[in-house]
Design an enzyme around this catalytic site. Structure first.
Site, PDB file in Angstrom:
ATOM      1  N   ARG A 119      50.211  45.774  39.128  1.00 10.19           N
ATOM      2  CA  ARG A 119      49.682  44.650  38.578  1.00 10.19           C
ATOM      3  C   ARG A 119      50.367  44.038  37.546  1.00 10.19           C
ATOM      4  NH1 ARG A 119      42.907  44.841  36.921  1.00 10.19           N
ATOM      5  NH2 ARG A 119      42.997  42.670  36.817  1.00 10.19           N
ATOM      6  N   HIS A 138      32.130  43.680  32.948  1.00  8.04           N
ATOM      7  CA  HIS A 138      31.461  43.735  34.456  1.00  8.04           C
ATOM      8  C   HIS A 138      30.406  42.997  34.527  1.00  8.04           C
ATOM      9  CE1 HIS A 138      31.081  45.432  37.711  1.00  8.04           C
ATOM     10  NE2 HIS A 138      29.902  45.833  37.509  1.00  8.04           N
ATOM     11  N   HIS A 190      40.470  43.549  45.535  1.00  6.05           N
ATOM     12  CA  HIS A 190      39.109  44.284  45.220  1.00  6.05           C
ATOM     13  C   HIS A 190      38.645  42.565  44.774  1.00  6.05           C
ATOM     14  CE1 HIS A 190      35.330  45.765  43.860  1.00  6.05           C
ATOM     15  NE2 HIS A 190      35.441  45.112  42.652  1.00  6.05           N
ATOM     16  N   PHE A 191      39.017  42.044  43.975  1.00  2.00           N
ATOM     17  CA  PHE A 191      38.817  40.804  43.116  1.00  2.00           C
ATOM     18  C   PHE A 191      38.890  39.685  44.006  1.00  2.00           C
ATOM     19  CE2 PHE A 191      41.775  41.714  39.699  1.00  2.00           C
ATOM     20  CZ  PHE A 191      42.342  39.979  40.293  1.00  2.00           C
ATOM     21  N   HIS A 192      40.034  39.545  44.723  1.00  2.00           N
ATOM     22  CA  HIS A 192      40.050  38.696  45.863  1.00  2.00           C
ATOM     23  C   HIS A 192      39.110  38.796  46.663  1.00  2.00           C
ATOM     24  CE1 HIS A 192      43.444  37.429  43.211  1.00  2.00           C
ATOM     25  NE2 HIS A 192      43.233  36.516  43.500  1.00  2.00           N
TER      26      HIS A 192
HETATM   27 FE1  HAS Z   1      34.438  45.316  41.042  1.00  3.26          FE
HETATM   28  C1  HAS Z   1      37.198  45.306  38.974  1.00  3.26           C
HETATM   29  C2  HAS Z   1      33.241  48.368  41.087  1.00  3.26           C
HETATM   30  C3  HAS Z   1      32.086  44.213  43.005  1.00  3.26           C
HETATM   31  C4  HAS Z   1      35.020  41.592  40.661  1.00  3.26           C
HETATM   32  N1  HAS Z   1      35.660  44.121  39.934  1.00  3.26           N
HETATM   33  C5  HAS Z   1      36.988  44.751  39.632  1.00  3.26           C
HETATM   34  C6  HAS Z   1      38.283  43.432  38.887  1.00  3.26           C
HETATM   35  C7  HAS Z   1      36.837  42.413  39.363  1.00  3.26           C
HETATM   36  C8  HAS Z   1      35.599  42.254  39.875  1.00  3.26           C
HETATM   37  C9  HAS Z   1      37.032  40.633  38.926  1.00  3.26           C
HETATM   38  O1  HAS Z   1      34.889  50.887  39.378  1.00  3.26           O
HETATM   39  C10 HAS Z   1      39.312  43.046  38.123  1.00  3.26           C
HETATM   40  C11 HAS Z   1      38.920  43.144  36.495  1.00  3.26           C
HETATM   41  C12 HAS Z   1      40.305  43.281  36.241  1.00  3.26           C
HETATM   42  O2  HAS Z   1      40.784  42.658  35.372  1.00  3.26           O
HETATM   43  O3  HAS Z   1      39.982  44.350  35.872  1.00  3.26           O
HETATM   44  N2  HAS Z   1      33.121  46.088  42.098  1.00  3.26           N
HETATM   45  C13 HAS Z   1      32.138  47.532  41.599  1.00  3.26           C
HETATM   46  C14 HAS Z   1      31.459  47.843  42.251  1.00  3.26           C
HETATM   47  C15 HAS Z   1      31.037  46.823  42.770  1.00  3.26           C
HETATM   48  C16 HAS Z   1      31.708  45.631  42.584  1.00  3.26           C
HETATM   49  C17 HAS Z   1      31.429  49.364  42.253  1.00  3.26           C
HETATM   50  N3  HAS Z   1      33.063  43.685  41.369  1.00  3.26           N
HETATM   51  C18 HAS Z   1      32.706  43.358  42.446  1.00  3.26           C
HETATM   52  C19 HAS Z   1      32.359  41.818  42.492  1.00  3.26           C
HETATM   53  C20 HAS Z   1      32.590  41.321  41.897  1.00  3.26           C
HETATM   54  C21 HAS Z   1      34.144  41.918  41.486  1.00  3.26           C
HETATM   55  C22 HAS Z   1      30.839  41.575  43.279  1.00  3.26           C
HETATM   56  C23 HAS Z   1      33.256  39.940  41.424  1.00  3.26           C
HETATM   57  C24 HAS Z   1      32.480  39.184  42.297  1.00  3.26           C
HETATM   58  N4  HAS Z   1      35.379  46.758  40.731  1.00  3.26           N
HETATM   59  C25 HAS Z   1      34.903  48.126  40.158  1.00  3.26           C
HETATM   60  C26 HAS Z   1      35.350  48.317  39.274  1.00  3.26           C
HETATM   61  C27 HAS Z   1      37.071  47.882  38.824  1.00  3.26           C
HETATM   62  C28 HAS Z   1      36.430  46.814  39.242  1.00  3.26           C
HETATM   63  C29 HAS Z   1      35.426  50.393  38.902  1.00  3.26           C
HETATM   64  C30 HAS Z   1      37.679  48.529  38.062  1.00  3.26           C
HETATM   65  C31 HAS Z   1      38.700  48.806  38.560  1.00  3.26           C
HETATM   66  C32 HAS Z   1      40.714  49.313  37.716  1.00  3.26           C
HETATM   67  O4  HAS Z   1      40.810  50.144  37.682  1.00  3.26           O
HETATM   68  O5  HAS Z   1      40.864  48.225  36.755  1.00  3.26           O
HETATM   69  C33 HAS Z   1      29.690  46.905  43.536  1.00  3.26           C
HETATM   70  O6  HAS Z   1      28.975  45.584  42.681  1.00  3.26           O
HETATM   71  C34 HAS Z   1      30.042  46.710  45.333  1.00  3.26           C
HETATM   72  C35 HAS Z   1      28.603  46.447  45.578  1.00  3.26           C
HETATM   73  C36 HAS Z   1      28.432  45.526  47.151  1.00  3.26           C
HETATM   74  C37 HAS Z   1      28.520  46.450  48.342  1.00  3.26           C
HETATM   75  C38 HAS Z   1      28.457  45.759  49.572  1.00  3.26           C
HETATM   76  C39 HAS Z   1      27.298  45.205  49.947  1.00  3.26           C
HETATM   77  C40 HAS Z   1      27.340  44.440  51.714  1.00  3.26           C
HETATM   78  C41 HAS Z   1      26.663  42.609  51.514  1.00  3.26           C
HETATM   79  C42 HAS Z   1      27.165  41.727  52.603  1.00  3.26           C
HETATM   80  C43 HAS Z   1      26.568  41.773  53.312  1.00  3.26           C
HETATM   81  C44 HAS Z   1      26.438  41.622  54.367  1.00  3.26           C
HETATM   82  C45 HAS Z   1      25.310  41.192  55.772  1.00  3.26           C
HETATM   83  C46 HAS Z   1      25.724  40.275  56.887  1.00  3.26           C
HETATM   84  C47 HAS Z   1      24.467  40.947  55.354  1.00  3.26           C
HETATM   85  C48 HAS Z   1      28.134  47.820  48.049  1.00  3.26           C
HETATM   86  C49 HAS Z   1      25.413  42.502  50.172  1.00  3.26           C
HETATM   87  C50 HAS Z   1      25.834  41.744  57.839  1.00  3.26           C
HETATM   88  C51 HAS Z   1      26.550  41.221  59.038  1.00  3.26           C
HETATM   89  C52 HAS Z   1      27.046  42.196  60.087  1.00  3.26           C
HETATM   90  C53 HAS Z   1      26.858  41.267  61.683  1.00  3.26           C
HETATM   91  C54 HAS Z   1      27.208  43.592  59.804  1.00  3.26           C
HETATM   92 CU    CU Z   2      33.683  46.337  37.234  1.00  6.10          CU
END
Ligand code: HAS
Ligand code: CU
Length: 566
Positions: free
Chosen positions: A454, A238, A389-391
């Site tokens: 997957r 993670h 999700h991860f793509h």
């Molecule tokens: Fe994830 C599985 C939970 C973030 C990558 N994740 C994966 C896997 C990868 C991965 C590679 O809880 C697969 C692993 C495998 O092979 O099995 N992930 C999360 C959570 C977050 C999260 C809670 N993941 C990421 C990020 C990754 C990534 C970042 C890569 C870089 N993930 C999971 C969970 C799994 C998981 C489970 C396991 C699933 C399973 O069952 O196997 C959080 O960090 C996400 C928080 C992000 C936000 C978004 C904030 C938005 C932003 C953009 C702002 C936009 C602006 C523009 C400023 C809440 C910062 C606005 C402009 C306008 C005009 C509106």
């Molecule tokens: Cu994770």
């Protein structure tokens, strides 16, 4: 093709360019070697990815052996190798620029040693993938067993990455000694935080590889504790995703404000977000093991709660980045609530690509919260939803930002001009990439909800009618995959052009480091007391892992012999 030459003058695309002292040649070689190797890994991984998309849609028929071999190559080359090399190259570039104008010779030698170790490790591991002795995917889950050389190669990559952190830490320490009363430059601060996170995280996977996988694959022991090995992997797995994300955040926080001619909204908030990432990103690995036996529901739940806390620094980032954009947009006297949006440099790929990356992070992050929601995880775990999700997160939010970084960094390192042609092609590339991802990863989310697994080359679950519904979605996924492959080729073509063919200049553009808004306060000193934050992190890791790991050791099953399913 028109060159952009003058200080502060807008080129055809409105790209403001200010000149600065170029990088030292010796530093350039080091950084370019890291970036160059990352491009090589990117190409290999992309080729393997194309094969999978075409195979799943039935356009080509790979043998199962070959499908999983390509899947392993795809994950290892992209998730583990491309990212790590690119990140170190990028961090070196910014640390050199913000802490002094060049690296100390000793640090440079250490940087090269790290590079050699990592290259040797990568080649060793990839040879065993290519000769079909290590088809274990990038998570190398036991009891599937790879060649010992696969694990030894990866151990060397990890050790090399630790060595690569030394020049960053030592440059930072020397700067702090020279400037005891000042807050360190934000870029360097964030690089130190990223490397601290990386080292704490990789201790888990290093333990798994050294104490479990290598002895087992060398037949020194005949069985392995699978639950423990996966736990050690996800202790690392993670925070690994934040090791990818934080350099993208560095670009958003530090470099983009300069590119959009704005100011950082705050100097303290970004530091606090990075501290929160260090604290919360490690003790959450169980959210990848929610469906696994051998871990009590209580400890899974504790880590689910901590996962919700690690979302907070990303939400803080949304706020801070939007504020920075608004400050920049309003500088030119924009009226009303939204007019400032028009003033942002939409035709500059250095802003446009990461903006698309941010937009895509909204659904990607929301998907992450779904994954982490204990009960919902039952629906999505091990389905293509997770691949989607991860793509969206890694292959878009992070990678699209890395693309943008290389568009200006590569010509800066080669003393060439970032031409309007490269800018235009970069914008086309970002659009192709985003459409490809929307088609591929968007569809993966849907078909994942319909149950499509997957990590599976082909199945109909014994002719189950639900499985028939998946096939049309695979066609869309393949179209998306082909677009992504075209996107990589175009990206690599632009990079090669900027490396070798773009017009030379004696005065390359300035390294974009944003200045802080006049109204921002000095960051509190406590934010640089790393020992405090590392102690809190270790304490939290102990709270969330000590008892469940002790339970695993106490109830240690007889263990599993190796399985070779290919
Ligand atoms: Fe994830 C599985 C939970 C973030 C990558 N994740 C994966 C896997 C990868 C991965 C590679 O809880 C697969 C692993 C495998 O092979 O099995 N992930 C999360 C959570 C977050 C999260 C809670 N993941 C990421 C990020 C990754 C990534 C970042 C890569 C870089 N993930 C999971 C969970 C799994 C998981 C489970 C396991 C699933 C399973 O069952 O196997 C959080 O960090 C996400 C928080 C992000 C936000 C978004 C904030 C938005 C932003 C953009 C702002 C936009 C602006 C523009 C400023 C809440 C910062 C606005 C402009 C306008 C005009 C509106
Ligand atoms: Cu994770």
């Amino acid at each position: 093709m028109e060159d952009i030459k003058e200080t502060g003058v807008s080129g055809e695309n409105g790209i403001a360019v200010i000149k600065t002292r170029p990088f030292d040649r010796k530093d350039t070689n080091l950084i370019l070697s890291y970036l160059g190797f990352s491009f090589f890994a990117l190409f290999l991984g992309a080729l393997a990815g194309l094969m999978q998309a075409l195979d799943r849609a039935g356009y080509i028929q790979l043998s199962p052996q070959l499908y999983y071999l390509f899947l392993t190559l795809h994950g290892v080359a992209l998730a583990l190798i491309f990212t790590t090399f690119f990140i170190i190259g990028f961090l070196y570039s910014g640390v050199i620029k913000t802490l002094g104008s060049e690296m100390r010779p000793t640090d440079r030698r250490i940087g090269w040693t790290a590079f050699m170790m990592m290259v040797a490790g990568t080649i060793t591991a990839l040879i065993t993938v290519a000769n079909s002795s290590s088809t274990v995917l990038y998570t190398f889950y036991a009891p599937m067993q790879a060649s010992p050389w696969f694990y030894i190669g990866l151990a060397l990559v990890i050790a090399g990455s630790w060595v690569s952190a030394i020049p960053i830490f030592s440059g930072y320490r020397r700067w702090r000694k020279r400037n005891p009363d000042k807050a360190s430059p934000l870029f360097a601060y964030m690089s130190v935080a990223t490397m601290i996170l990386w080292i704490i995280a990789t201790i888990g996977v290093a333990a798994e590889v050294i104490f479990q996988l290598i002895p087992w694959s060398l037949n020194w022991v005949d069985k392995i504790d699978v639950t423990l090995s996966r736990t050690l992997f996800w202790y690392f797995g993670h925070p690994l995703v934040y090791f990818w994300l934080l350099p993208a955040y560095i670009y958003w926080y530090v470099n983009i404000p300069h590119i959009i001619k704005g100011r950082l909204f705050s100097d303290s908030l970004p530091r606090l977000t990075f501290i929160l990432f260090i604290i919360y990103s490690v003790p959450v690995g169980f959210h990848h093991q929610l469906m696994e036996p051998g871990i009590s529901p209580f400890w899974k739940f504790v880590q689910v709660i901590l996962t919700m806390l690690v979302v907070v620094p990303s939400l803080m980032t949304v706020f801070a980045i939007l504020a920075t954009f608004e400050i920049a947009g309003r500088k030119n006297g924009a009226q009303g609530n939204f007019q400032w949006i028009k003033n942002l440099p939409w035709r500059d790929v250095r802003f446009f690509a990461p903006f698309l990356a941010m937009i895509m992070f909204i659904p990607a992050g929301a998907g992450g919260i779904v994954n982490a929601s204990y009960q919902l995880n039952q629906l999505v775990h091990n389905t293509l939803w997770v691949t989607g999700h991860f793509h969206m997160s890694l292959a878009t939010t992070v990678v699209l930002t890395f693309f943008a970084i290389s568009y200006w960094l590569v010509p800066m390192l080669t003393n060439r001009v970032f031409t309007p042609l490269a800018n235009r092609l970069g914008i086309i590339q970002s659009i192709i990439w985003s459409i490809g991802i929307l088609l591929m990863a968007g569809t993966m989310h849907i078909v994942g909800l319909l149950g499509s697994p997957r990590r599976t080359s082909y199945t109909t679950y014994n002719g189950h009618p639900a499985a028939l519904e998946w096939f049309p979605y695979m066609q869309i996924i393949a179209v998306g995959g082909v677009l992504l492959f075209i996107g990589i080729i175009l990206y690599l073509a632009i990079v090669v052009y900027l490396l070798l063919y773009a017009p030379k200049t004696t005065e390359p553009a300035e390294y974009p480091i944003g200045k802080v808004h006049e109204g921002a306060q000095q960051p509190p000193r406590i934010l640089e007391r790393w020992s405090v934050w590392i102690t809190i992190t270790v304490a939290l890791i102990l709270v969330s892992y000590f008892i469940p790991v002790m339970e695993m050791l106490r109830h240690s099953p007889p263990g599993s012999p190796p399985i070779r399913s290919w």
